[in-house]
Design an enzyme around this catalytic site. Structure first.
Site, PDB file in Angstrom:
ATOM      1  NE  ARG A 196      -3.731  -2.417   0.415  1.00 42.24           N
ATOM      2  CZ  ARG A 196      -4.711  -2.727   1.267  1.00 42.24           C
ATOM      3  NH1 ARG A 196      -5.037  -1.870   2.226  1.00 42.24           N
ATOM      4  NH2 ARG A 196      -5.340  -3.872   1.168  1.00 42.24           N
TER       5      ARG A 196
ATOM      6  CD  GLU B 187      -3.630   3.252   2.269  1.00 43.85           C
ATOM      7  OE1 GLU B 187      -3.275   2.980   3.431  1.00 43.85           O
ATOM      8  OE2 GLU B 187      -4.713   2.900   1.786  1.00 43.85           O
TER       9      GLU B 187
ATOM     10  NE  ARG C 227      -6.320   2.337  11.853  1.00 45.68           N
ATOM     11  CZ  ARG C 227      -7.634   2.150  11.860  1.00 45.68           C
ATOM     12  NH1 ARG C 227      -8.157   1.219  12.624  1.00 45.68           N
ATOM     13  NH2 ARG C 227      -8.420   2.891  11.107  1.00 45.68           N
ATOM     14  CG  HIS C 228      -2.390   2.786   8.196  1.00 46.41           C
ATOM     15  ND1 HIS C 228      -3.041   3.607   9.106  1.00 46.41           N
ATOM     16  CD2 HIS C 228      -3.349   2.305   7.370  1.00 46.41           C
ATOM     17  CE1 HIS C 228      -4.336   3.621   8.832  1.00 46.41           C
ATOM     18  NE2 HIS C 228      -4.549   2.835   7.780  1.00 46.41           N
TER      19      HIS C 228
ATOM     20  CD  GLU D 121     -10.171  -2.777   8.734  1.00 48.78           C
ATOM     21  OE1 GLU D 121      -9.749  -3.835   8.247  1.00 48.78           O
ATOM     22  OE2 GLU D 121      -9.721  -1.658   8.429  1.00 48.78           O
TER      23      GLU D 121
ATOM     24  CB  SER E 203     -12.062  -5.005   5.106  1.00 46.35           C
ATOM     25  OG  SER E 203     -13.065  -4.307   4.386  1.00 46.35           O
TER      26      SER E 203
ATOM     27  NE  ARG F  37      -4.650  -2.371  10.820  1.00 50.78           N
ATOM     28  CZ  ARG F  37      -5.299  -1.483  10.060  1.00 50.78           C
ATOM     29  NH1 ARG F  37      -6.622  -1.435  10.089  1.00 50.78           N
ATOM     30  NH2 ARG F  37      -4.638  -0.666   9.268  1.00 50.78           N
TER      31      ARG F  37
END
Length: 499
Positions: free
Chosen positions: A271, A273, A279-280, A422, A425, A473
């Site tokens: 990712r 991002e 948490r990323h 979360e 998903s 996670r």
């Protein structure tokens, strides 16, 4: 056996035997003082620590540095010290100067070995009333460690100790720990975290295999922009535009267009991002499965329930010692979960937040802050840290998500939460090629890189759904860690590409 030197003083030098600290009783006070002085001088670069036996020492063949280069293989038996019972785990290696098996030169050599160096020792094993003791007859340094950037004892301190107000205690920051990750991972808590991580992936695989679900290895390089959006790592692939897969989603679905009705995969996910949060990560290990459904996407949740509840039960039963070791340094409230996972609709969750005085967007994304607040509410009301929120707004889900049949503003999808965050998903996917094309266009996703993906549904595809979770996670939240980087062997985030 191989041991690792961890510290030394005038009367006592400590050794770590495969990661467990023991004591090397040294009775020759003057020699120990001299050895310690030499060690300090060596660290300052003034006097080099002895690496070979003293000239003329009749026991000189019993000590000195060695270089293992796989020249010969002998008939010695090596014992894994970790196989000792818990009652024996406080083992120690001792050197007594007697000029028969241990000389003053050997003692001087041993006490000058730097901390965290690896040494081979041999001798006689004794089992007195106290734990196992090895009376050392020979010691050879296999690999010498330089002066560490921080003390492992400081890295092992609990949050309670550090918050106790003792100004003399050194604090090792997370940034410092990550810069020298191989040192940080020597602490008991970090070793236990990695043991939990290994168990999670094994239990995930085992639970799915027990259900007859087939494991697949799927491509990590895909055409175009993948699932769409800017959060991909793009590169040129032999003259074509390509990217690293954001998830195995597209190929999981394509696999269901074969004779396989239920599949899963584990592997790296990327990712791009720029999320510098607790948490990323930019690269993590995905835990994904996809399955044909007969009537309702709740069938996917039923499998999820079996997999994760059995995983949690097994971790608490078989990894209690590791969890206790983590909690000693990083205290956390015990995890609460129900035998059958609680399921709440998105609308029910929003109502609970509104009743608590919050103002969530009814058809928008659930912010991290509101996720945590909802987690607190659910824990207090239902006594669980693990629950499902289903029927999310369609606008908050990927283009391939099936809309809700009763209200197109919502979708046949879900998120699963652990300790208010979360971790999973998923939902039902669109299996009709025309509808899938329509949804891709509506989300502004170029069709060029999706042609084969959409095309596979033209030849017959079952209604299906699935989910994806991130290993790191799951570990972070199960163990109650404050940062996902603690749950990654060598974490990758927007600011970290090494080590």
């Amino acid at each position: 056996m191989t041991v690792k030197v961890t510290s030394g003083n005038e009367r006592l030098a400590k050794l770590t035997i495969n990661g467990v600290t023991g004591e090397e009783g040294i009775r020759e006070t003057n020699e120990s003082k001299a050895a310690k002085k030499a060690e300090r001088a060596a660290q300052r670069g003034k006097v080099a620590a002895p690496t070979q036996a003293e000239a003329g020492d009749p026991l000189g063949s019993q000590y000195g540095d060695t270089f293992i280069q796989s020249c010969t293989q002998g008939t010695k038996t090596y014992w894994d010290i970790d196989r000792l019972s818990e009652e024996q785990s406080g083992r120690k290696a001792v050197l007594f100067v007697d000029d028969k098996t241990v000389s003053k030169g050997m003692l001087k050599y041993a006490t000058a070995i730097s901390r965290e160096s690896l040494v081979d020792v041999s001798g006689e094993v004794h089992v007195p009333e106290t734990p196992v003791e090895l009376k050392v007859h020979s010691i050879r340094c296999v690999s010498r460690a330089r002066t560490l950037p921080y003390e492992l004892t400081d890295a092992m301190r609990s949050e309670e100790e550090l918050q106790g107000g003792d100004a003399q205690l050194a604090t090792v920051t997370l940034e410092t720990r990550l810069n020298k990750r191989w040192i940080e991972l020597r602490t008991p808590a970090n070793d236990a975290i990695l043991a939990i991580q290994a168990a999670v992936i094994q239990l995930f695989r085992g639970a799915l295999c027990s259900e007859g679900i087939r494991e697949l290895q799927l491509p990590k390089t895909i055409a175009g922009a993948g699932e769409g959006g800017a959060a991909v790592y793009k590169f040129e692939y032999h003259g074509q535009e390509a990217c690293l897969a954001q998830s195995p989603q597209l190929h999981k679905q394509m696999a269901l267009c074969t004779n396989m009705s239920r599949v899963f995969t584990t592997g790296p996910v990327f990712r791009a991002e720029k999320s510098n949060t607790h948490r990323h990560l930019c690269e993590f290990t995905g835990l994904d499965f996809e399955m044909a459904i007969n009537e309702h996407y709740n069938e996917v949740l039923d499998v999820m329930d079996h997999v994760f509840i059995s995983m949690f039960n097994s971790l608490h039963k078989n990894y209690a010692q590791q969890l206790a070791t983590i909690a000693e340094q990083l205290p956390v409230e015990p995890l609460q979960y129900l035998p059958k996972t609680l399921r709440l609709s998105f609308e029910e969750g929003m109502k609970m937040l509104q009743e608590a005085g919050f103002e969530p967007e009814e058809l928008g994304h659930l912010t991290t802050e509101l996720e945590r607040e909802l987690g607190k509410i659910v824990r207090k009301k239902y006594k669980t840290d693990f629950y499902v929120l289903y029927r999310y707004p369609l606008a908050a889900r990927p283009f391939y998500t099936m809309p809700d049949p009763e209200d197109p503003r919502y979708s046949n999808s879900f998120d699963v939460f652990l300790r208010g965050e979360e971790i999973i998903s998923g939902g039902q996917r669109i299996h009709d090629p025309d509808f899938l094309t329509e949804r891709a266009k509506a989300n502004g996703i170029p069709l060029e890189g999706l042609r084969e993906y959409i095309d596979c549904f033209e030849d017959g595809a079952p209604p299906h759904g699935g989910l994806g979770a991130g290993l790191e996670r799951v570990v972070m939240l199960f163990c109650g860690l404050d940062n996902i980087r603690r749950a990654s062997l060598f974490p990758r985030d927007p600011k970290r590409l090494t080590p």
